[in-house]
Scaffold this motif. Structure first.
Motif, PDB file in Angstrom:
ATOM      1  N   PRO A  62     -18.058  -4.020   6.319  1.00 10.12           N
ATOM      2  CA  PRO A  62     -18.271  -4.854   7.512  1.00 10.12           C
ATOM      3  C   PRO A  62     -17.152  -5.865   7.777  1.00 10.12           C
ATOM      4  CG  PRO A  62     -20.308  -4.619   6.288  1.00 10.12           C
ATOM      5  CD  PRO A  62     -19.233  -4.005   5.443  1.00 10.12           C
ATOM      6  N   ALA A  63     -16.507  -6.358   6.712  1.00 13.14           N
ATOM      7  CA  ALA A  63     -15.430  -7.346   6.885  1.00 13.14           C
ATOM      8  C   ALA A  63     -14.210  -6.741   7.575  1.00 13.14           C
ATOM      9  CB  ALA A  63     -15.037  -7.928   5.532  1.00 13.14           C
ATOM     10  N   SER A  64     -14.118  -5.412   7.619  1.00 10.31           N
ATOM     11  CA  SER A  64     -12.964  -4.763   8.249  1.00 10.31           C
ATOM     12  C   SER A  64     -12.973  -4.968   9.769  1.00 10.31           C
ATOM     13  CB  SER A  64     -12.947  -3.272   7.928  1.00 10.31           C
ATOM     14  OG  SER A  64     -14.088  -2.632   8.481  1.00 10.31           O
ATOM     15  N   ARG A  65     -14.151  -5.179  10.350  1.00 11.71           N
ATOM     16  CA  ARG A  65     -14.243  -5.365  11.802  1.00 11.71           C
ATOM     17  C   ARG A  65     -13.411  -6.569  12.257  1.00 11.71           C
ATOM     18  NH1 ARG A  65     -17.997  -3.716  15.737  1.00 11.71           N
ATOM     19  NH2 ARG A  65     -19.375  -2.839  14.143  1.00 11.71           N
ATOM     20  N   ASP A  66     -13.494  -7.662  11.523  1.00 10.49           N
ATOM     21  CA  ASP A  66     -12.730  -8.863  11.864  1.00 10.49           C
ATOM     22  C   ASP A  66     -11.233  -8.615  11.712  1.00 10.49           C
ATOM     23  OD1 ASP A  66     -12.382 -11.753  12.445  1.00 10.49           O
ATOM     24  OD2 ASP A  66     -11.706 -11.826  10.357  1.00 10.49           O
ATOM     25  N   LEU A  67     -10.837  -7.862  10.663  1.00 13.73           N
ATOM     26  CA  LEU A  67      -9.421  -7.553  10.460  1.00 13.73           C
ATOM     27  C   LEU A  67      -8.879  -6.701  11.603  1.00 13.73           C
ATOM     28  CD1 LEU A  67      -9.055  -6.738   6.643  1.00 13.73           C
ATOM     29  CD2 LEU A  67      -8.130  -8.692   7.885  1.00 13.73           C
ATOM     30  N   VAL A  68      -9.651  -5.702  12.008  1.00 14.93           N
ATOM     31  CA  VAL A  68      -9.228  -4.836  13.119  1.00 14.93           C
ATOM     32  C   VAL A  68      -9.085  -5.667  14.398  1.00 14.93           C
ATOM     33  CG1 VAL A  68      -9.930  -2.920  14.620  1.00 14.93           C
ATOM     34  CG2 VAL A  68     -10.188  -2.717  12.135  1.00 14.93           C
ATOM     35  N   ALA A  69     -10.010  -6.583  14.625  1.00 17.20           N
ATOM     36  CA  ALA A  69      -9.959  -7.427  15.832  1.00 17.20           C
ATOM     37  C   ALA A  69      -8.721  -8.329  15.818  1.00 17.20           C
ATOM     38  CB  ALA A  69     -11.222  -8.271  15.928  1.00 17.20           C
ATOM     39  N   ARG A  70      -8.311  -8.767  14.630  1.00 16.93           N
ATOM     40  CA  ARG A  70      -7.147  -9.669  14.528  1.00 16.93           C
ATOM     41  C   ARG A  70      -5.812  -8.941  14.453  1.00 16.93           C
ATOM     42  NH1 ARG A  70      -6.623 -12.647  10.114  1.00 16.93           N
ATOM     43  NH2 ARG A  70      -8.251 -11.755   8.828  1.00 16.93           N
ATOM     44  N   ALA A  71      -5.835  -7.635  14.192  1.00 15.54           N
ATOM     45  CA  ALA A  71      -4.600  -6.867  14.029  1.00 15.54           C
ATOM     46  C   ALA A  71      -3.820  -6.785  15.338  1.00 15.54           C
ATOM     47  CB  ALA A  71      -4.929  -5.463  13.526  1.00 15.54           C
ATOM     48  N   LYS A  72      -2.496  -6.822  15.236  1.00 13.57           N
ATOM     49  CA  LYS A  72      -1.630  -6.684  16.412  1.00 13.57           C
ATOM     50  C   LYS A  72      -1.595  -5.231  16.880  1.00 13.57           C
ATOM     51  CE  LYS A  72      -0.454 -10.996  16.259  1.00 13.57           C
ATOM     52  NZ  LYS A  72      -0.997 -11.929  17.254  1.00 13.57           N
ATOM     53  N   GLY A  73      -1.815  -4.308  15.948  1.00 17.86           N
ATOM     54  CA  GLY A  73      -1.858  -2.888  16.273  1.00 17.86           C
ATOM     55  C   GLY A  73      -2.677  -2.153  15.227  1.00 17.86           C
ATOM     56  N   VAL A  74      -3.358  -1.094  15.644  1.00 19.03           N
ATOM     57  CA  VAL A  74      -4.208  -0.311  14.740  1.00 19.03           C
ATOM     58  C   VAL A  74      -3.817   1.159  14.869  1.00 19.03           C
ATOM     59  CG1 VAL A  74      -6.575   0.297  14.099  1.00 19.03           C
ATOM     60  CG2 VAL A  74      -6.099  -1.954  15.095  1.00 19.03           C
ATOM     61  N   LEU A  75      -3.383   1.756  13.759  1.00 15.36           N
ATOM     62  CA  LEU A  75      -3.000   3.160  13.722  1.00 15.36           C
ATOM     63  C   LEU A  75      -4.109   3.926  13.009  1.00 15.36           C
ATOM     64  CD1 LEU A  75      -0.746   5.294  14.220  1.00 15.36           C
ATOM     65  CD2 LEU A  75       0.177   4.666  11.983  1.00 15.36           C
ATOM     66  N   ILE A  76      -4.691   4.908  13.695  1.00 16.50           N
ATOM     67  CA  ILE A  76      -5.860   5.610  13.147  1.00 16.50           C
ATOM     68  C   ILE A  76      -5.579   7.114  13.092  1.00 16.50           C
ATOM     69  CG2 ILE A  76      -8.351   5.969  13.365  1.00 16.50           C
ATOM     70  CD1 ILE A  76      -7.987   3.575  15.595  1.00 16.50           C
ATOM     71  N   ASN A 155      -8.828  -3.475  -1.064  1.00 17.35           N
ATOM     72  CA  ASN A 155      -9.771  -3.421  -2.183  1.00 17.35           C
ATOM     73  C   ASN A 155     -11.086  -4.017  -1.703  1.00 17.35           C
ATOM     74  OD1 ASN A 155      -7.951  -2.377  -4.119  1.00 17.35           O
ATOM     75  ND2 ASN A 155      -7.038  -4.399  -4.347  1.00 17.35           N
ATOM     76  N   ILE A 156     -12.137  -3.198  -1.753  1.00 17.29           N
ATOM     77  CA  ILE A 156     -13.448  -3.636  -1.278  1.00 17.29           C
ATOM     78  C   ILE A 156     -14.331  -3.957  -2.465  1.00 17.29           C
ATOM     79  CG2 ILE A 156     -15.414  -3.038   0.195  1.00 17.29           C
ATOM     80  CD1 ILE A 156     -12.744  -2.964   1.669  1.00 17.29           C
ATOM     81  N   GLY A 157     -14.921  -5.139  -2.445  1.00 18.28           N
ATOM     82  CA  GLY A 157     -15.822  -5.551  -3.519  1.00 18.28           C
ATOM     83  C   GLY A 157     -17.194  -4.911  -3.368  1.00 18.28           C
ATOM     84  N   ALA A 158     -18.021  -5.079  -4.380  1.00 16.89           N
ATOM     85  CA  ALA A 158     -19.376  -4.501  -4.367  1.00 16.89           C
ATOM     86  C   ALA A 158     -20.203  -5.041  -3.205  1.00 16.89           C
ATOM     87  CB  ALA A 158     -20.076  -4.797  -5.696  1.00 16.89           C
ATOM     88  N   ASN A 161     -17.041  -7.101   0.783  1.00 22.10           N
ATOM     89  CA  ASN A 161     -15.953  -7.981   1.197  1.00 22.10           C
ATOM     90  C   ASN A 161     -14.605  -7.409   0.777  1.00 22.10           C
ATOM     91  OD1 ASN A 161     -17.593  -9.890   2.412  1.00 22.10           O
ATOM     92  ND2 ASN A 161     -17.890 -11.031   0.502  1.00 22.10           N
ATOM     93  N   ILE A 162     -13.572  -7.761   1.530  1.00 25.18           N
ATOM     94  CA  ILE A 162     -12.219  -7.290   1.238  1.00 25.18           C
ATOM     95  C   ILE A 162     -11.502  -8.335   0.400  1.00 25.18           C
ATOM     96  CG2 ILE A 162     -10.036  -6.574   2.264  1.00 25.18           C
ATOM     97  CD1 ILE A 162     -11.725  -5.767   4.759  1.00 25.18           C
ATOM     98  N   ASP A 163     -10.785  -7.871  -0.600  1.00 23.36           N
ATOM     99  CA  ASP A 163     -10.039  -8.736  -1.504  1.00 23.36           C
ATOM    100  C   ASP A 163      -9.177  -9.730  -0.711  1.00 23.36           C
ATOM    101  OD1 ASP A 163      -8.802  -9.426  -4.142  1.00 23.36           O
ATOM    102  OD2 ASP A 163      -7.032  -8.554  -3.179  1.00 23.36           O
ATOM    103  N   SER A 164      -9.235 -11.008  -1.080  1.00 23.88           N
ATOM    104  CA  SER A 164      -8.536 -12.061  -0.325  1.00 23.88           C
ATOM    105  C   SER A 164      -7.021 -11.883  -0.323  1.00 23.88           C
ATOM    106  CB  SER A 164      -8.904 -13.447  -0.869  1.00 23.88           C
ATOM    107  OG  SER A 164      -8.560 -13.527  -2.238  1.00 23.88           O
ATOM    108  N   ASN A 165      -6.465 -11.298  -1.380  1.00 28.18           N
ATOM    109  CA  ASN A 165      -5.025 -11.064  -1.435  1.00 28.18           C
ATOM    110  C   ASN A 165      -4.622  -9.996  -0.412  1.00 28.18           C
ATOM    111  OD1 ASN A 165      -2.329 -11.251  -2.516  1.00 28.18           O
ATOM    112  ND2 ASN A 165      -2.705  -9.275  -3.484  1.00 28.18           N
ATOM    113  N   THR A 166      -5.438  -8.974  -0.271  1.00 31.55           N
ATOM    114  CA  THR A 166      -5.155  -7.897   0.680  1.00 31.55           C
ATOM    115  C   THR A 166      -5.136  -8.425   2.108  1.00 31.55           C
ATOM    116  OG1 THR A 166      -6.289  -6.329  -0.770  1.00 31.55           O
ATOM    117  CG2 THR A 166      -5.927  -5.624   1.485  1.00 31.55           C
ATOM    118  N   VAL A 167      -6.062  -9.286   2.422  1.00 30.96           N
ATOM    119  CA  VAL A 167      -6.208  -9.822   3.780  1.00 30.96           C
ATOM    120  C   VAL A 167      -4.944 -10.537   4.249  1.00 30.96           C
ATOM    121  CG1 VAL A 167      -7.521 -11.482   5.170  1.00 30.96           C
ATOM    122  CG2 VAL A 167      -8.700  -9.997   3.573  1.00 30.96           C
TER     123      VAL A 167
END
Length: 197
Positions: A62-76, A155-158, A161-167
């Protein structure tokens, strides 16, 4: 038998040339709609697959939704097929979205060595979190992960949530299969190229 004049021969040759050209151009006009329809179908398939890939990613992490919204570009890349036995190869087509709009289509290819019997499919999502990382990608002539830029696999936690370093990385990647997110994979060496559809 009457000998043909040079004028007659040149007119005959001109008539034959025009006839051949007409057939050639008629062939072009009849095949172009098919090609356009095929390209349109391919674009629709990639975009539908990209939407489904993002939906699945949001469910898994679920935390990936916020990252995608903040990304300048998304390659899928909705379906990257990996096949081989000892020497393997991967190939898939995808779409780059900027500001939630389709900007261009791309292909990804990669090779690998090691035991990998059979074929399997995975989806890859790459987030360009900074304008600089997106611009470098868009202006590259063939982009190779690892050589042109490093993609930090999330890295996704149990708890989902996404690892804070990755973000905090400029480029973040997610790799999923039908079973969910894949851990411990690498996109190193994957070559990404723009394609015309």
């Amino acid at each position: 038998m009457q000998k043909k004049s040079p004028l007659f021969r040149s007119r005959s040759l001109a008539a034959i040339t025009i006839a051949l050209a007409s057939v050639t151009f008629a062939g072009c006009t009849t095949t172009m709609p098919d090609r356009d329809a095929s390209a349109s179908s391919s674009r629709n398939e990639i975009n539908a697959g990209a939407d489904a890939t993002l939906s699945k990613l949001y469910q898994t992490a679920p935390a990936s939704r916020d990252l995608v919204a903040r990304a300048k570009g998304v390659l899928i890349f909705p379906a990257v097929l990996q096949a081989g036995f000892v020497v393997g190869a991967e190939y898939g087509k995808g779409v780059l979205r900027v500001g939630n709009r389709t900007e261009a289509y791309y292909s990804t290819t990669a090779g690998s060595i090691g035991f990998q019997a059979g074929a399997q499919s995975k989806a890859i999502v790459v987030l360009f979190m900074t304008q600089d990382s997106l611009d470098k990608f868009r202006h590259s002539e063939g982009y190779t992960v690892g050589a042109d830029a490093t993609v930090a696999l999330a890295n996704i936690g149990a708890n989902g949530n996404i690892d804070s370093n990755t973000v905090q990385q400029p480029i973040i990647g997610f790799v999923t299969t039908n079973g969910g997110l894949i851990a411990g994979v690498s996109l190193q060496g994957a070559k990404i190229s723009k394609i015309n559809l």
